[in-house]
Design a protein around this motif. Structure first.
Motif: not given
Length: 347
Positions: A152-162, A232-237
């Protein structure tokens, strides 16, 4: 050691490298004693079985470790003894329920492991069990939880992201999913990839949609077709599926990160791990070279610490993180376990 404590304990051990089913044996060992004033002794009630434990068993030569060695590092249980250097505190007292993780260095150097009835660790390796959680739930928070935090720290998702979470029903993935849900909020979107048989409880943890990778195998064409216009704004695998990374430009927006635990090894052998190291280097370097995947590749490694144990415990206590226990087996049956996220326990 108190007079009502046993001087011996049951433990699974191995003295050579190999598959757990081939090298592990259940034996009786002396109960470990404190060797430092800042240590605590814990009577283990639950042990989480992680893929890393199996990898270590198969690949780490005994010239670098103590023999015999007890596998696994994550646990929960009850404090039974404190060293004189442990500060008096409400959360570390005899009888207090705790969870923690044995440091990798101690695990290799002394043969300490959590697939046993007792363990001795430094006080910084355990924290108080959060109120409202059971010992079986928090046993798996150590390494898996730390890795989810790093993702999560590396992806840095923020409010409203996909965000897409691959492996969303795994030990790491289901925690990363919940953390991601909290970051993107109600206006964001979290899509989970996992087995369809787990869709129900994965949705309960916060997924807006679950994609069954078995039904849509291989899953990357389905992702590209479905999310080409809403990338997507990020992919977390949380598993490490190389094909998804190779094809992620079809569903991951330009300039956005692909965050992963690293490629899944083809086998837990020396050759298999060498091939995996080669893929890691290729994934990290080729995006900067003509012909590579044009997305930011970020690989993380989770190492348990007192700080992230406390952070994870606070999330659980506040109801922001729920730990899904895949199954429980008795200690005597631990050798037969095949699933990645299970727990043993004793009546």
């Amino acid at each position: 050691m108190s007079t009502n404590e046993s001087v011996t304990m049951k433990a699974w051990v191995h003295s050579r490298s190999g598959l757990p089913s081939e090298v592990l044996s259940l034996t009786t060992l002396p109960v470990p004693c404190l060797t430092s004033p800042t240590q605590v002794r814990v009577r283990i009630s639950h042990c989480a079985l992680n893929p890393g434990g199996s990898i270590t068993m198969q690949l780490l030569p005994f010239i670098f470790r103590t023999s015999p060695s007890i596998p696994e590092m994550d646990f929960s249980g009850t404090i039974v003894e404190l060293g004189p250097g442990v500060p008096a505190a409400r959360d570390l007292t005899p009888g207090q329920h705790v969870f923690g993780s044995i440091p990798v260095g101690q695990h290799a150097r002394s043969g300490s492991g959590s697939l046993a009835k007792y363990v001795v660790v430094d006080r910084t390796a355990v924290v108080k069990k959060p109120d409202g959680a059971t010992l079986e739930e928090v046993a798996g928070l150590g390494i898996a939880g730390a890795t989810a935090l790093e993702l999560i720290k590396a992806a840095k998702p923020k409010r409203g992201d996909s965000v897409l979470v691959n492996g969303a029903s795994g030990g790491i993935g289901h925690m990363a999913l919940q953390m991601c849900r909290a970051e993107v909020g109600e206006t964001g979107r979290v899509i989970a990839v996992c087995s369809g048989e787990n869709a129900g409880w994965v949705k309960q943890l916060g997924a807006d949609e679950v994609i069954d990778y078995k039904e849509h195998a291989p899953v990357h064409p389905h992702l590209a077709k479905t999310f080409d216009q809403s990338r997507f704004n990020a992919v977390i695998d949380a598993v490490g599926i190389q094909d998804i990374y190779h094809h992620c430009p079809g569903f991951l927006a330009d300039g956005k990160p692909y965050v992963t635990v690293g490629p899944r090894p083809p086998s837990y052998t020396v050759l298999g791990m060498l091939a995996t190291v080669g893929l890691m280097a290729k994934n990290a370097l080729l995006p900067r070279i003509l012909g590579g995947v044009p997305r930011d590749y970020r690989q993380v490694t989770g190492v348990s610490s007192q700080q992230n144990l406390q952070e994870l415990g606070k999330m659980v206590e506040e109801g922001k993180l729920k730990v899904h226990v895949g199954a429980k087996v008795k200690m005597e049956d631990a050798k037969q376990v095949r699933l990645r996220f299970q727990l043993w326990y004793e009546d």
